[in-house]
Design an enzyme around this catalytic site. Structure first.
Site, mmCIF file in Angstrom:
data_model
loop_
_atom_site.group_PDB
_atom_site.id
_atom_site.type_symbol
_atom_site.label_atom_id
_atom_site.label_comp_id
_atom_site.label_asym_id
_atom_site.label_seq_id
_atom_site.Cartn_x
_atom_site.Cartn_y
_atom_site.Cartn_z
ATOM 1 C CD GLU A 89 -2.498 -1.173 2.749
ATOM 2 O OE1 GLU A 89 -2.826 -0.145 3.259
ATOM 3 O OE2 GLU A 89 -2.912 -2.478 2.971
ATOM 4 C CB CYS A 102 2.766 7.237 3.821
ATOM 5 S SG CYS A 102 2.858 6.136 4.705
ATOM 6 C CB CYS A 109 5.867 -5.292 9.469
ATOM 7 S SG CYS A 109 6.686 -4.504 10.523
ATOM 8 C CB CYS A 113 3.796 -2.410 16.816
ATOM 9 S SG CYS A 113 5.502 -1.932 16.607
ATOM 10 C CB CYS A 116 1.096 -1.930 13.965
ATOM 11 S SG CYS A 116 1.469 -1.403 12.119
ATOM 12 C CB CYS A 330 0.079 1.437 6.541
ATOM 13 S SG CYS A 330 0.309 2.567 5.095
HETATM 14 N N1 SAH Z 1 8.118 0.422 11.030
HETATM 15 C C1 SAH Z 1 8.215 1.934 11.078
HETATM 16 C C2 SAH Z 1 7.555 2.373 10.143
HETATM 17 C C3 SAH Z 1 5.996 1.963 9.814
HETATM 18 S S1 SAH Z 1 4.603 2.501 10.848
HETATM 19 C C4 SAH Z 1 8.044 2.310 12.514
HETATM 20 O O1 SAH Z 1 7.572 1.767 13.258
HETATM 21 O O2 SAH Z 1 8.130 3.665 12.759
HETATM 22 C C5 SAH Z 1 4.593 4.274 10.666
HETATM 23 C C6 SAH Z 1 3.924 4.752 12.097
HETATM 24 O O3 SAH Z 1 2.238 4.392 11.892
HETATM 25 C C7 SAH Z 1 4.553 4.173 13.345
HETATM 26 O O4 SAH Z 1 4.796 5.371 14.290
HETATM 27 C C8 SAH Z 1 3.427 3.317 13.694
HETATM 28 O O5 SAH Z 1 3.636 3.076 15.108
HETATM 29 C C9 SAH Z 1 2.104 4.250 13.375
HETATM 30 N N2 SAH Z 1 0.804 3.389 13.531
HETATM 31 C C10 SAH Z 1 0.780 1.959 13.070
HETATM 32 N N3 SAH Z 1 -0.549 1.684 13.112
HETATM 33 C C11 SAH Z 1 -1.148 2.799 13.508
HETATM 34 C C12 SAH Z 1 -2.609 3.081 13.730
HETATM 35 N N4 SAH Z 1 -3.478 1.842 13.751
HETATM 36 N N5 SAH Z 1 -3.019 4.240 13.920
HETATM 37 C C13 SAH Z 1 -1.988 5.071 14.088
HETATM 38 N N6 SAH Z 1 -0.765 5.244 13.699
HETATM 39 C C14 SAH Z 1 -0.323 3.918 13.690
#
Ligand code: SAH
Length: 340
Positions: A89, A102, A109, A113, A116, A330
């Site tokens: 995406e 983005c 991944c 987390c 996520c 994402c």
């Molecule tokens: N792996 C990298 C980049 C991808 S995530 C990282 O962890 O920074 C990009 C950002 O989006 C990160 O800060 C992540 O924690 C956040 N993110 C993930 N899921 C989310 C959600 N449901 N709502 C808001 N932010 C989210």
């Protein structure tokens, strides 16, 4: 055959030099690819027939297949199919200061987390450099716009695909090509310490964002698996080194999750953690997904958290919310597409 969009200018120069050809041809080709945006090698007008035949033999001008596009007023989300059938995406956000894209850096991944959506699909593979470059080219073509800012905040952990991501940055930053300014590019990491230090040494003037999301190890352990490998103290030490060495300000991303990390005591603890560091905090309202149980903090809680940080002299912004209607956190678009 290799996609030519995966070649940095210096690699393309090597290609020509190794053939006993002129180095400057690489610049010509780069300009055709990224300034004129040709779709066929035959469109390269000032390049000799012989060179074009060679290029066609060696390179492809592959492109991602656009599977789905969701458009809203200020956000547009794309689902692309890769040649091996995997899906990724990209999300375009229209800000007052420009168009920010983005991009994804991996299929799935492994960072795990808990909040996520992307991580619900384990890493299948790293994206090739050209697959990142082509996300930009396709979105620009599709919407007939120019992208002014780029964030590596899509699916994947960019520092878990370090080499390809660095080549990608080098290609899009190249003045003879897309020419996106380094200061308009942001890499976001969950905190892989050795790669933060390697990135520091690379000398790239690209912005670094750290997904912190918690003011202490106890909370961070419970929401981010990476914290088991690199504790907050280690991450903060690496970030301090990075700031000292590069003289650049770092962004800390902090998603506000209802009743998890959004209390006043957390804001105070965060302010202590960041005291004296050249940084700013980007508070992110959580984008809820149907598959994950976390809830978004209320507007009042977010404002209170913001005020507490301000009062404690921390530079802080609240991220504008984009695309909850278009599943813009994402990973959601792929999940919805595949799970119906
Ligand atoms: N792996 C990298 C980049 C991808 S995530 C990282 O962890 O920074 C990009 C950002 O989006 C990160 O800060 C992540 O924690 C956040 N993110 C993930 N899921 C989310 C959600 N449901 N709502 C808001 N932010 C989210």
């Amino acid at each position: 055959m290799k996609s030519i969009y995966g070649f940095t200018l210096s690699r393309l120069e090597n290609y020509f030099v190794e053939k006993g050809d002129k180095k400057f041809k690489a610049i010509q080709v780069f300009e055709w690819l990224y300034k004129h945006r040709i779709h066929d090698f035959d469109e390269m007008k000032n390049v000799s027939k012989k060179t074009i035949i060679d290029l066609k033999e060696y390179f492809t001008l592959t492109s991602l297949e656009l599977l789905q596009k969701q458009v809203e007023k200020d956000v547009c989300k794309f689902l692309f199919g890769l040649e091996d059938g995997n899906k990724i995406e990209a999300v375009l956000m229209k800000h007052d200061y420009g168009n920010s894209l983005c991009v994804s850096s991996q299929v799935g991944c492994n960072m795990g987390c808990t909040f996520c959506e992307s991580g619900r699909l384990k890493k299948v593979r790293n994206l090739e450099t050209h697959e990142m470059v082509e996300q930009i080219l396709q979105v620009e073509k599709e919407l007939n716009i120019r992208i002014s800012h780029l964030v590596l905040m899509g699916i994947g952990e960019p520092f878990d695909n370090y080499e390809n991501v660095m080549d990608f940055i080098s290609i899009i930053n190249e003045p003879k090509g897309i020419d996106l300014g380094a200061r308009h590019i942001t890499v976001s990491t969950c905190g892989i310490v050795p790669k933060i230090l390697e990135f520091m040494k690379s000398g790239k003037q690209v912005n670094l964002a750290l997904s912190l999301h918690a003011p202490n190890n106890q909370i961070r352990d419970s929401i981010m698996k990476i914290n088991k490998a690199y504790k907050i103290e280690e991450v903060m030490e690496a970030i301090k080194k990075y700031i000292k060495e590069t003289n650049r300000r770092v962004t800390f991303e902090y998603i506000l999750l209802k009743d998890v990390n959004d209390k006043e005591e957390h804001a105070i603890e965060l302010a202590h953690l960041l005291k004296g560091i050249n940084c700013y905090v980007n508070l992110i309202p959580y984008n809820e997904t149907s598959h994950i149980a976390y809830r978004k903090s209320s507007k009042e809680t977010i404002m209170k958290f913001y005020d507490t940080l301000k009062k404690n002299h921390i530079n802080v912004t609240i991220r504008k919310e984009f695309g909850s209607k278009v599943s813009a956190a994402c990973g959601q678009l792929r999940a919805n597409y595949e799970e119906g």
